[in-house]
Structure formats: structure tokens, C-alpha cells
Write an enzyme that holds these catalytic residues in place. Sequence first.
Site, PDB file in Angstrom:
ATOM      1  CG  ASP A 181      -2.007   0.982   1.203  1.00 29.33           C
ATOM      2  OD1 ASP A 181      -3.104   0.594   0.815  1.00 29.33           O
ATOM      3  OD2 ASP A 181      -1.780   2.160   1.547  1.00 29.33           O
ATOM      4  CE  LYS A 183      -3.451   3.948   4.928  1.00 27.45           C
ATOM      5  NZ  LYS A 183      -4.393   3.672   3.874  1.00 27.45           N
ATOM      6  CE1 TYR A 245     -20.542  -0.543   0.801  1.00 34.32           C
ATOM      7  CE2 TYR A 245     -21.679   0.090   2.800  1.00 34.32           C
ATOM      8  CZ  TYR A 245     -21.641  -0.027   1.422  1.00 34.32           C
ATOM      9  OH  TYR A 245     -22.706   0.393   0.664  1.00 34.32           O
ATOM     10  N   PRO A 247     -15.509   2.107   0.947  1.00 30.63           N
ATOM     11  CG  PRO A 247     -15.200   1.101  -1.146  1.00 30.63           C
ATOM     12  CD  PRO A 247     -16.240   1.339  -0.068  1.00 30.63           C
ATOM     13  CE1 TYR A 249      -8.810   6.767  -4.759  1.00 30.61           C
ATOM     14  CE2 TYR A 249      -8.227   5.701  -2.685  1.00 30.61           C
ATOM     15  CZ  TYR A 249      -8.142   6.783  -3.545  1.00 30.61           C
ATOM     16  OH  TYR A 249      -7.403   7.882  -3.187  1.00 30.61           O
ATOM     17  CG  LEU A 252     -13.453  -6.419  -3.871  1.00 30.27           C
ATOM     18  CD1 LEU A 252     -14.639  -5.955  -3.055  1.00 30.27           C
ATOM     19  CD2 LEU A 252     -13.486  -7.915  -4.084  1.00 30.27           C
ATOM     20  CG  HIS A 253      -9.205  -2.053  -2.519  1.00 24.70           C
ATOM     21  ND1 HIS A 253     -10.115  -1.236  -3.147  1.00 24.70           N
ATOM     22  CD2 HIS A 253      -8.990  -1.509  -1.296  1.00 24.70           C
ATOM     23  CE1 HIS A 253     -10.432  -0.238  -2.352  1.00 24.70           C
ATOM     24  NE2 HIS A 253      -9.777  -0.379  -1.206  1.00 24.70           N
ATOM     25  CB  VAL A 254      -8.544  -7.703   0.323  1.00 26.56           C
ATOM     26  CG1 VAL A 254      -8.351  -8.260   1.728  1.00 26.56           C
ATOM     27  CG2 VAL A 254      -9.824  -8.248  -0.303  1.00 26.56           C
ATOM     28  CG  HIS A 255      -7.543  -2.384   3.285  1.00 25.83           C
ATOM     29  ND1 HIS A 255      -7.003  -1.129   3.164  1.00 25.83           N
ATOM     30  CD2 HIS A 255      -8.750  -2.331   2.660  1.00 25.83           C
ATOM     31  CE1 HIS A 255      -7.839  -0.342   2.501  1.00 25.83           C
ATOM     32  NE2 HIS A 255      -8.910  -1.048   2.191  1.00 25.83           N
TER      33      HIS A 255
HETATM   34  N1  GTA Z   1      -0.053   1.086  -3.888  1.00 22.43           N
HETATM   35  O1  GTA Z   1      -1.542   4.879  -5.948  1.00 22.43           O
HETATM   36  C1  GTA Z   1      -1.663   4.079  -5.030  1.00 22.43           C
HETATM   37  C2  GTA Z   1      -2.673   4.166  -4.031  1.00 22.43           C
HETATM   38  N2  GTA Z   1      -3.690   5.050  -3.788  1.00 22.43           N
HETATM   39  C3  GTA Z   1      -4.022   6.216  -4.555  1.00 22.43           C
HETATM   40  C4  GTA Z   1      -4.364   4.643  -2.691  1.00 22.43           C
HETATM   41  N3  GTA Z   1      -3.814   3.516  -2.226  1.00 22.43           N
HETATM   42  C5  GTA Z   1      -2.758   3.191  -3.031  1.00 22.43           C
HETATM   43  N4  GTA Z   1      -1.894   2.158  -2.969  1.00 22.43           N
HETATM   44  C6  GTA Z   1      -0.941   2.080  -3.916  1.00 22.43           C
HETATM   45  N5  GTA Z   1      -0.836   2.994  -4.913  1.00 22.43           N
HETATM   46  O2  GTA Z   1      -5.147   1.833   1.749  1.00 22.43           O
HETATM   47  C7  GTA Z   1      -4.252   2.723  -1.100  1.00 22.43           C
HETATM   48  C8  GTA Z   1      -4.689   3.571   0.087  1.00 22.43           C
HETATM   49  C9  GTA Z   1      -5.707   2.669   0.773  1.00 22.43           C
HETATM   50  C10 GTA Z   1      -6.244   1.814  -0.357  1.00 22.43           C
HETATM   51  C11 GTA Z   1      -7.637   2.214  -0.730  1.00 22.43           C
HETATM   52  O3  GTA Z   1      -5.415   2.034  -1.482  1.00 22.43           O
HETATM   53  O4  GTA Z   1      -3.596   3.905   0.920  1.00 22.43           O
HETATM   54  P1  GTA Z   1      -9.980   2.408   0.444  1.00 22.43           P
HETATM   55  O5  GTA Z   1     -10.617   2.490  -0.909  1.00 22.43           O
HETATM   56  O6  GTA Z   1     -10.645   1.573   1.446  1.00 22.43           O
HETATM   57  O7  GTA Z   1      -9.809   3.906   0.858  1.00 22.43           O
HETATM   58  O8  GTA Z   1      -8.499   1.866   0.315  1.00 22.43           O
HETATM   59  P2  GTA Z   1      -9.347   4.592   2.203  1.00 22.43           P
HETATM   60  O9  GTA Z   1      -8.994   3.621   3.235  1.00 22.43           O
HETATM   61  O10 GTA Z   1     -10.295   5.686   2.533  1.00 22.43           O
HETATM   62  O11 GTA Z   1      -8.103   5.321   1.724  1.00 22.43           O
HETATM   63  P3  GTA Z   1      -7.027   5.950   2.532  1.00 22.43           P
HETATM   64  O12 GTA Z   1      -6.363   6.816   1.533  1.00 22.43           O
HETATM   65  O13 GTA Z   1      -6.230   4.914   3.189  1.00 22.43           O
HETATM   66  O14 GTA Z   1      -7.704   6.899   3.667  1.00 22.43           O
HETATM   67  C12 GTA Z   1      -8.098   6.452   4.953  1.00 22.43           C
HETATM   68  C13 GTA Z   1      -7.502   7.341   6.007  1.00 22.43           C
HETATM   69  O15 GTA Z   1      -6.120   7.007   6.120  1.00 22.43           O
HETATM   70  C14 GTA Z   1      -7.493   8.820   5.664  1.00 22.43           C
HETATM   71  O16 GTA Z   1      -8.681   9.482   6.012  1.00 22.43           O
HETATM   72  C15 GTA Z   1      -6.325   9.298   6.476  1.00 22.43           C
HETATM   73  O17 GTA Z   1      -6.722   9.480   7.815  1.00 22.43           O
HETATM   74  C16 GTA Z   1      -5.368   8.148   6.454  1.00 22.43           C
HETATM   75  N6  GTA Z   1      -4.283   8.295   5.459  1.00 22.43           N
HETATM   76  C17 GTA Z   1      -4.438   8.264   4.135  1.00 22.43           C
HETATM   77  N7  GTA Z   1      -3.250   8.386   3.506  1.00 22.43           N
HETATM   78  C18 GTA Z   1      -2.332   8.487   4.470  1.00 22.43           C
HETATM   79  C19 GTA Z   1      -0.924   8.618   4.449  1.00 22.43           C
HETATM   80  N8  GTA Z   1      -0.226   8.678   3.293  1.00 22.43           N
HETATM   81  N9  GTA Z   1      -0.278   8.701   5.614  1.00 22.43           N
HETATM   82  C20 GTA Z   1      -0.962   8.610   6.774  1.00 22.43           C
HETATM   83  N10 GTA Z   1      -2.299   8.467   6.860  1.00 22.43           N
HETATM   84  C21 GTA Z   1      -2.980   8.418   5.734  1.00 22.43           C
END
Ligand code: GTA
Length: 313
Positions: A181, A183, A245, A247, A249, A252-255
Site C-alpha cells: 500500500d 501508506k 465499507y 471504501p 475507491y 474491489l480490494h482487500v487490506h
Molecule cells: N499502492 O496509488 C496508489 C494508491 N492510492 C491512490 C491509494 N492507495 C494506493 N496504494 C498504492 N498505490 O489503503 C491505497 C490507500 C488505501 C487503499 C484504498 O489504497 O492507501 P480504500 O478504498 O478503502 O480507501 O483503500 P481509504 O482507506 O479511505 O483510503 P485511505 O487513503 O487509506 O484513507 C483512509 C484514512 O487514512 C485517511 O482518512 C487518512 O486518515 C489516512 N491516510 C491516508 N493516507 C495516508 C498517508 N499517506 N499517511 C498517513 N495516513 C494516511
Amino acid sequence: MAQTGEKRKRETEEENGAEGGTIAAHPLSGFELKSVLRDSAREKTIFLHGQVPEDAVVILEKIPFQADAVFNLLKNEPKLKLQLKNDIYGVYHLSPPPELNEIKTTVICPATEKHIKKYLQQEIYLINETEEDYKAITLPFIETQSFSVQWVYNILEKKAESDRIVYENPDSVNGFVLIPDFKWNQKQVEDLYLIGICHQRGIRSLRDLTSDHLTLLKNIFQEGKEAILKRYGIHENKLRIYLHYQPSYYHLHVHFTALGHEAPGCSVERAHLLSDVIQNIESNPNYYQTRTLTYVLREDEVLLKKFRESGMC
Ligand code: GTA
């Protein structure tokens, strides 16, 4: 020692994340701060809205300690500046070498209004989404207003991050790609975070999953765990494997996260364990089409506005 032009060019490309031999502009060139979206002392993370000159979201995060590196640092008597000494208690400032003082920096640019709102500190509200709510409110919203999944297609088509793929089952229906990921900096397994992205298009979220997807889900669960054990030596009893849920994006993807790591979004109002999802579908093939699902929405989210307009919350 003077650097050769070629060596410096290569380093600049690496520093700026350039691909294909061209020197990219610095991603934060001319950065101007617009606002602090969120600042968490506990998570040691700050989310900024800036302009470069396009709108950008910049996330700065202090990275976890690596036990080996810290051990090496301490055994070599690092310089300590005394802050407080009282009886057996001492507090010092230690200025570590740059390699132990890294700040993980994520830049989203150009960032949309939706990205900026996503990271803004906001009030949150619990939603109980029934089958009818999903059809009348959520689905039309997803179809028109969700984030682009171009980055997902880039991964699946090997147009981006192909060198980072940990495992792939190439089957177009029941296969997936396992990749670190965004992150996770991959430097320590304490905050391990990978995502398994299915090859099949059109499965938006948990709500779309039926018994037709059991083979895919079981493949992600089983092969994902095996690949992580092989690559990182982390056993399945140390992994949290779940779907979000809602998400962000809708492809479908799994963490997959380290059990000891409290990743953002792993709380009960957002995370659904993949093992439970598989069992629920096995006991009722239409479980996720018919159940009321509970989740949290932020004050500024359009979906919350839609629920409020329809008088559902
Ligand atoms: N490898 O380009 C990518 C990419 N993008 C754009 C997103 N992801 C990616 N991974 C790769 N390349 O875990 C990852 C995201 C996420 C997953 C999508 O795809 O990191 P989701 O559809 O369930 O969405 O998962 P989610 O969980 O809302 O996304 P996200 O971005 O993780 O946000 C959740 C919370 O995490 C945010 O509200 C924020 O509090 C926190 N967060 C987000 N990004 C960061 C960060 N870089 N550092 C610290 N905290 C963060």
C-alpha cells in the site's frame, strides 16, 4: 569529491521520482501553504493543503522505529542533550543521523476538492444503510461522484508500480495483484500494509459480493497470506485482513495489515474481516445485498448530504 554529471542526473531523478530518464521538476517546487487540514500528535502525521501552483495535498508522517537501527545507534554512545534529571529519571534530546530521521511524504497533485475534504478534520456521523438506501442513495452517488480508479488500472495493467508487485494470480476472473500500500514505506514489518486488488472490473464494493465471488475471495485470502509469509515471514495469525465499507475507491480490494498496527480505517465502523465476509456469503449468498450496513461519514461528504436530503439521517 566532485560528482559526474551523469551520476548527479541519476540521483536527481531518484530524488524527484522521475521515470524514463527525464529530470522531473521537484514535486514541491514553489510550495505555498493554504491550510493545515489535520494534525495528529498521536499519529505523528500532518495533512496540509498547499499550492505548487496546482492544489496539492501533502501528508508528512514520522516513520516507526526499526529495532536494529536503534540498537546500533544507542550502542555507539550518541550525543545526548540533557533536558531533565531527577533521581533515576533522565530525559534527553537525541539528534539522530538523517537516515533515522526520515519523514514519509505523500504528495497528491493535482488534488481535487474531494481529496482536500477527505483529509480535513471533520465531525463524523453513523449511517445505517439499508438495502433500499443503497439502491436509492448510495449507488447513484458511487456511479457519478466517486474518486477515479485510474491508479488501480495502472497497477493491474503494469503501467505503474509493476516493480513493487509482491504476488499475482493473473486469472482475469478469480485473480488479483498483491502490492504494498501507498501508506507503507516497506522498511519495517511493524506497520506492514499491502492491498490485494482483484483483476475483475465492475466489483465496486462489499455490496456487490455474492457467492459468485467466493473463489476470488478465497484466493485473495489464502494466496495473499501465503505470499506475505514467504516474502515477509509474517504468519497469518499476525495479519488483519479486511475490506472497507465504504471504501474510497470502488474497485474491489482487500487490506492486509500487521495485527499490531492500528492502520487508519481498521476500526469496527469501517473494516469487515475477509474471513467473516466469506462465511457470511457462504451462509447467505445475498448477505451483502440485503443486510443493513453501518458506517461513518464525514460532515462535508456529499453522500451524507444525500442521506440528509432524503430524510434518512
Ligand atoms: N499502492 O496509488 C496508489 C494508491 N492510492 C491512490 C491509494 N492507495 C494506493 N496504494 C498504492 N498505490 O489503503 C491505497 C490507500 C488505501 C487503499 C484504498 O489504497 O492507501 P480504500 O478504498 O478503502 O480507501 O483503500 P481509504 O482507506 O479511505 O483510503 P485511505 O487513503 O487509506 O484513507 C483512509 C484514512 O487514512 C485517511 O482518512 C487518512 O486518515 C489516512 N491516510 C491516508 N493516507 C495516508 C498517508 N499517506 N499517511 C498517513 N495516513 C494516511
